[in-house]
Design an enzyme around this catalytic site. Structure first.
Site, PDB file in Angstrom:
ATOM      1  N   CYS A  26      41.988  43.318  36.978  1.00  0.00           N
ATOM      2  CA  CYS A  26      41.713  44.145  38.154  1.00  0.00           C
ATOM      3  C   CYS A  26      41.704  45.600  37.695  1.00  0.00           C
ATOM      4  O   CYS A  26      41.488  45.869  36.508  1.00  0.00           O
ATOM      5  CB  CYS A  26      42.713  43.868  39.285  1.00  0.00           C
ATOM      6  SG  CYS A  26      44.411  44.386  38.978  1.00  0.00           S
ATOM      7  N   ASN A  29      46.165  46.595  37.041  1.00  0.00           N
ATOM      8  CA  ASN A  29      47.015  45.501  36.572  1.00  0.00           C
ATOM      9  C   ASN A  29      48.425  45.549  37.170  1.00  0.00           C
ATOM     10  O   ASN A  29      49.399  45.223  36.519  1.00  0.00           O
ATOM     11  CB  ASN A  29      47.064  45.477  35.039  1.00  0.00           C
ATOM     12  CG  ASN A  29      47.697  44.211  34.461  1.00  0.00           C
ATOM     13  OD1 ASN A  29      48.416  44.286  33.477  1.00  0.00           O
ATOM     14  ND2 ASN A  29      47.440  43.062  35.047  1.00  0.00           N
ATOM     15  N   CYS A  31      48.598  44.784  40.933  1.00  0.00           N
ATOM     16  CA  CYS A  31      48.516  44.087  42.220  1.00  0.00           C
ATOM     17  C   CYS A  31      47.823  42.733  42.080  1.00  0.00           C
ATOM     18  O   CYS A  31      48.466  41.703  41.954  1.00  0.00           O
ATOM     19  CB  CYS A  31      47.796  44.941  43.269  1.00  0.00           C
ATOM     20  SG  CYS A  31      48.614  46.506  43.650  1.00  0.00           S
ATOM     21  N   ARG A  32      46.504  42.738  42.090  1.00  0.00           N
ATOM     22  CA  ARG A  32      45.745  41.491  42.152  1.00  0.00           C
ATOM     23  C   ARG A  32      45.819  40.647  40.887  1.00  0.00           C
ATOM     24  O   ARG A  32      46.079  39.445  40.949  1.00  0.00           O
ATOM     25  CB  ARG A  32      44.278  41.790  42.492  1.00  0.00           C
ATOM     26  CG  ARG A  32      44.100  42.407  43.858  1.00  0.00           C
ATOM     27  CD  ARG A  32      42.686  42.902  44.071  1.00  0.00           C
ATOM     28  NE  ARG A  32      42.420  44.050  43.207  1.00  0.00           N
ATOM     29  CZ  ARG A  32      41.236  44.629  43.072  1.00  0.00           C
ATOM     30  NH1 ARG A  32      40.200  44.150  43.720  1.00  0.00           N
ATOM     31  NH2 ARG A  32      41.080  45.669  42.291  1.00  0.00           N
ATOM     32  N   SER A  33      45.563  41.249  39.727  1.00  0.00           N
ATOM     33  CA  SER A  33      45.540  40.436  38.502  1.00  0.00           C
ATOM     34  C   SER A  33      46.910  39.855  38.156  1.00  0.00           C
ATOM     35  O   SER A  33      46.972  38.701  37.718  1.00  0.00           O
ATOM     36  CB  SER A  33      44.919  41.203  37.332  1.00  0.00           C
ATOM     37  OG  SER A  33      45.606  42.390  37.042  1.00  0.00           O
ATOM     38  N   ASP A 145      41.352  45.221  47.206  1.00  0.00           N
ATOM     39  CA  ASP A 145      42.487  45.844  46.530  1.00  0.00           C
ATOM     40  C   ASP A 145      43.496  46.270  47.599  1.00  0.00           C
ATOM     41  O   ASP A 145      43.202  47.135  48.420  1.00  0.00           O
ATOM     42  CB  ASP A 145      42.017  47.057  45.735  1.00  0.00           C
ATOM     43  CG  ASP A 145      43.106  47.649  44.855  1.00  0.00           C
ATOM     44  OD1 ASP A 145      44.298  47.286  45.023  1.00  0.00           O
ATOM     45  OD2 ASP A 145      42.766  48.482  43.999  1.00  0.00           O
TER      46      ASP A 145
END
Length: 181
Positions: A26, A29, A31-33, A145
């Site tokens: 993401c 690195n 939050c999402r990933s 995001d």
């Protein structure tokens, strides 16, 4: 490599020395990933394939290198039984492509960046949008995001990631099991 929107994993034959290597990418690195990495790692471990599939994550930017995942991401994961407390952010390095089998990005901006960073056509073909693995979410293309939002969006984003990772794993696991030497 792709058939009807699905990855063709039929030719896989990983072993403990060379597992199938997946990285989630993401922006920062945090939050999402990390959510995607931790969630898929848990699924892989529970399936008994932990020695044959490895997961990691990174960001396209360097703003958060060395930091823990966002506290809201850690909290969202904890609510669903995942432990993201050990994560430390890092930036993707184009030199990693040779050592990766699948580069899963969370939105089209990372897709563009990583395809531009990829040194070969083969490496560009490793880059895939996470939601492309889930027919029900594929049309959305991007996982939002949640960084500038609230806890509710973190929970919603984790739900999207879980569904897409389950779909990815459903495509990958049979090929891994069949190809085990």
């Amino acid at each position: 490599m792709e058939h009807n929107g699905l990855m063709n994993f039929a030719a896989l034959s990983p072993d403990e020395a060379t597992p199938f290597r997946i990285i989630f990418v993401c922006t920062g690195n945090i939050c999402r990933s990390p959510m995607a990495e931790v969630m898929l790692r848990d699924l892989v471990t529970r399936s008994g394939l932990g020695r044959l599939i490895t997961t990691s994550s990174a960001g396209t930017g360097d703003w958060h290198v060395g930091e823990q995942a966002d506290t809201r991401a850690i909290a969202a994961m904890a609510k669903r039984g995942y432990d993201g407390s050990h994560h430390r952010a890092r930036q993707f390095d184009a030199g990693w492509f040779d050592d990766l089998d699948l580069v899963v990005v969370l939105d089209r901006s990372q897709e563009r960046i990583l395809r531009n960073w990829a040194p070969t056509e083969r490496d560009r073909n490793k880059v895939r949008l996470l939601l492309s693995f889930d027919r029900d979410q594929a049309a959305l293309r991007d996982v939002p995001d949640p960084y500038y939002s609230d806890d509710a969006l973190f929970d919603s984003v984790l739900g999207m990631i879980e569904r897409a990772n389950i779909a990815l794993f459903a495509q990958l696991a049979p090929a891994i099991r069949q190809g085990v030497r």
